[in-house]
Design a protein around this motif. Structure first.
Motif, short mmCIF file in Angstrom:
data_model
loop_
_atom_site.label_atom_id
_atom_site.label_comp_id
_atom_site.label_asym_id
_atom_site.label_seq_id
_atom_site.Cartn_x
_atom_site.Cartn_y
_atom_site.Cartn_z
N LYS A 115 7.73 -3.01 -13.47
CA LYS A 115 6.71 -1.97 -13.51
C LYS A 115 5.31 -2.56 -13.38
CE LYS A 115 5.67 2.30 -16.00
NZ LYS A 115 6.02 3.15 -17.15
N GLY A 116 4.47 -1.88 -12.59
CA GLY A 116 3.09 -2.31 -12.43
C GLY A 116 2.90 -3.49 -11.52
N THR A 117 3.91 -3.81 -10.70
CA THR A 117 3.81 -4.96 -9.80
C THR A 117 4.13 -4.54 -8.37
OG1 THR A 117 6.13 -5.62 -10.02
CG2 THR A 117 4.58 -6.48 -11.66
N GLY A 118 3.81 -5.43 -7.45
CA GLY A 118 4.16 -5.22 -6.05
C GLY A 118 3.13 -4.41 -5.30
N MET A 119 3.52 -4.00 -4.11
CA MET A 119 2.62 -3.29 -3.21
C MET A 119 2.19 -1.93 -3.77
SD MET A 119 3.40 -2.29 0.78
CE MET A 119 3.46 -4.01 1.27
N ILE A 120 0.94 -1.56 -3.48
CA ILE A 120 0.46 -0.23 -3.81
C ILE A 120 1.09 0.79 -2.87
CG2 ILE A 120 -1.60 1.25 -3.91
CD1 ILE A 120 -1.67 -0.76 -6.11
N LEU A 121 1.58 1.88 -3.42
CA LEU A 121 2.15 2.96 -2.61
C LEU A 121 1.04 3.94 -2.24
CD1 LEU A 121 5.35 3.59 -4.76
CD2 LEU A 121 5.19 2.29 -2.62
N VAL A 122 0.93 4.26 -0.96
CA VAL A 122 -0.16 5.13 -0.53
C VAL A 122 0.38 6.29 0.29
CG1 VAL A 122 -1.75 3.16 -0.49
CG2 VAL A 122 -0.64 3.90 1.63
N LYS A 179 -10.74 3.12 -0.14
CA LYS A 179 -9.96 2.94 -1.37
C LYS A 179 -9.01 1.75 -1.24
CE LYS A 179 -7.52 5.65 -4.85
NZ LYS A 179 -7.16 7.01 -5.29
N VAL A 180 -8.34 1.66 -0.09
CA VAL A 180 -7.41 0.55 0.14
C VAL A 180 -8.16 -0.78 0.11
CG1 VAL A 180 -5.93 -0.55 1.87
CG2 VAL A 180 -5.68 1.89 1.40
N ASN A 181 -9.29 -0.84 0.79
CA ASN A 181 -10.07 -2.08 0.83
C ASN A 181 -10.57 -2.48 -0.56
OD1 ASN A 181 -9.69 -2.25 3.58
ND2 ASN A 181 -11.64 -1.27 4.09
N SER A 182 -10.94 -1.49 -1.36
CA SER A 182 -11.41 -1.77 -2.72
C SER A 182 -10.28 -2.37 -3.56
CB SER A 182 -11.91 -0.47 -3.37
OG SER A 182 -12.23 -0.67 -4.73
N LEU A 183 -9.08 -1.82 -3.42
CA LEU A 183 -7.94 -2.35 -4.16
C LEU A 183 -7.60 -3.76 -3.70
CD1 LEU A 183 -5.77 0.89 -4.17
CD2 LEU A 183 -6.65 -0.26 -6.20
N GLN A 184 -7.66 -3.98 -2.40
CA GLN A 184 -7.36 -5.31 -1.86
C GLN A 184 -8.37 -6.34 -2.37
OE1 GLN A 184 -7.43 -5.67 2.47
NE2 GLN A 184 -5.68 -7.04 2.37
N MET A 185 -9.62 -5.96 -2.44
CA MET A 185 -10.66 -6.86 -2.95
C MET A 185 -10.41 -7.23 -4.41
SD MET A 185 -12.95 -7.66 -0.63
CE MET A 185 -14.47 -8.03 -1.52
N LYS A 186 -9.72 -6.35 -5.14
CA LYS A 186 -9.42 -6.62 -6.55
C LYS A 186 -8.14 -7.44 -6.72
CE LYS A 186 -11.71 -2.38 -8.11
NZ LYS A 186 -11.51 -1.00 -8.62
N GLY A 187 -7.50 -7.79 -5.60
CA GLY A 187 -6.32 -8.64 -5.66
C GLY A 187 -4.99 -7.93 -5.58
N PHE A 188 -5.01 -6.62 -5.37
CA PHE A 188 -3.76 -5.88 -5.25
C PHE A 188 -3.15 -6.05 -3.85
CE2 PHE A 188 -6.02 -3.54 -8.62
CZ PHE A 188 -5.04 -3.52 -9.60
N ILE A 189 -1.83 -5.93 -3.79
CA ILE A 189 -1.13 -5.97 -2.50
C ILE A 189 -1.17 -4.55 -1.91
CG2 ILE A 189 1.05 -6.44 -1.32
CD1 ILE A 189 1.80 -8.14 -3.82
N VAL A 190 -1.69 -4.43 -0.70
CA VAL A 190 -1.81 -3.12 -0.08
C VAL A 190 -0.99 -3.08 1.21
CG1 VAL A 190 -4.08 -2.71 -1.08
CG2 VAL A 190 -3.90 -3.74 1.19
N PRO A 191 -0.54 -1.91 1.62
CA PRO A 191 0.24 -1.81 2.86
C PRO A 191 -0.64 -2.02 4.09
CG PRO A 191 -0.19 0.37 1.98
CD PRO A 191 -0.68 -0.60 0.96
#
Length: 289
Positions: A227-234, A27-39
């Motif tokens: 809102k809706g910006t920055g690192m994804i919280l996991v 899930k994290v890798n999928s989000l990162q591939m879409k351009g999101f900032i992940v922890p």
């Protein structure tokens, strides 16, 4: 690090990767591939680490409870320091602020226009009408926790009570904004919306921070986010939320005499509450308060 399904998981749980974080990583890798900032992985705490942080927080919470019972008009802030220090040591803990980057005491005590990092002293006496933030941080068996509370001394003005209460509600709004797989910017957006509505300002020079294995870890948690910006919280992230709310402008200066205490530039009063929180699969758990 590329792991096979039957390898030991990277998180230190000693479980096989397929039974631990393999779906999480997908899930994290999928989000990162879409351009999101992940922890990064070092921001994720495993079960053993979370239990260690909770044990530290138990001492931290009880120390603040002791102050709630004993704080009063006429007490000097060094007495607060001694209560926190002695109790923490008696429980097998270590006061995290003591000697941290040269900080000389076991707790921060910030009064009225002091925003944070106030240094306890026998010469600073609590007076009728004061508001004070007591910021306690504890190390137990290498695990860190951190929380602060406001205390109103004697007959506090309605204006200052309102500041303290709005600051407390701003923390609650920030915590409520934490969602697994949500955004870190949602926290600051919720806090700033409330404070703007009430005519207050949010301090920008300081923010929340990751915590657990060190006193201050990534990520930085801004209290003025979008809102809706920055690192994804996991799930597995542990960090503080600690908005500092000023009655006036958000600008500050640091006391030149002690090189620690942050003070409002315009002399307005400031209030702060802090929790250490854990992001869970279903929401959030408040660990230190």
């Amino acid at each position: 690090m590329n792991l096979n399904r039957n390898d030991e998981c990277w998180c230190g749980s000693k479980q096989k990767y397929k039974k631990c974080h393999i779906d999480f990583d997908k899930k994290v890798n999928s989000l990162q591939m879409k351009g999101f900032i992940v922890p990064s992985r070092d921001m994720i705490k495993n079960k053993e680490q979370i239990e260690g942080i909770k044990a530290s927080a138990k001492i931290n919470n009880s120390a603040l409870d002791l102050i709630a019972e004993r704080i009063k008009i006429g007490m000097n802030t060094e007495e607060i320091n001694k209560i926190i220090h002695d109790y923490t040591i008696s429980q097998g803990g270590i006061p995290a602020p003591l000697n941290f980057s040269g900080f000389p005491k076991s707790v921060c005590t910030s009064i009225n226009e002091e925003i944070c990092h106030g240094i306890p002293s026998e010469d600073i006496i609590l007076k009728d009408g004061d508001i004070i933030n007591v910021d306690v941080s504890t190390i137990l068996n290498g695990y860190f926790s951190d929380a602060s509370r406001m205390f109103m001394i004697g007959n506090v003005s309605e204006e200052d009570k309102r500041l303290v209460n709005v600051a407390k509600e701003s923390l609650a709004r920030g915590v409520a904004a934490v969602k697994p797989w949500g955004f870190i910017g949602d926290i600051g957006a919720a806090i700033k919306e409330l404070t703007d509505e009430n005519g207050y300002s949010v301090v920008r020079d300081f923010g929340g921070h990751g915590i657990g294995l060190e006193f201050h870890e990534d990520p930085f948690v801004s209290h003025i986010g979008e809102k809706g910006t920055g690192m994804i919280l996991v799930p597995g992230m542990v960090f503080t939320i600690e908005p500092m709310i000023n009655a006036g402008d958000y600008n500050l200066f640091v006391d030149e005499e002690n090189d620690w205490t942050a003070i409002t530039e315009d002399g307005s009063y400031s209030a702060q509450w802090e929790h250490t929180i854990l992001v869970t699969e279903n929401g959030v758990e408040i660990i230190a308060y």
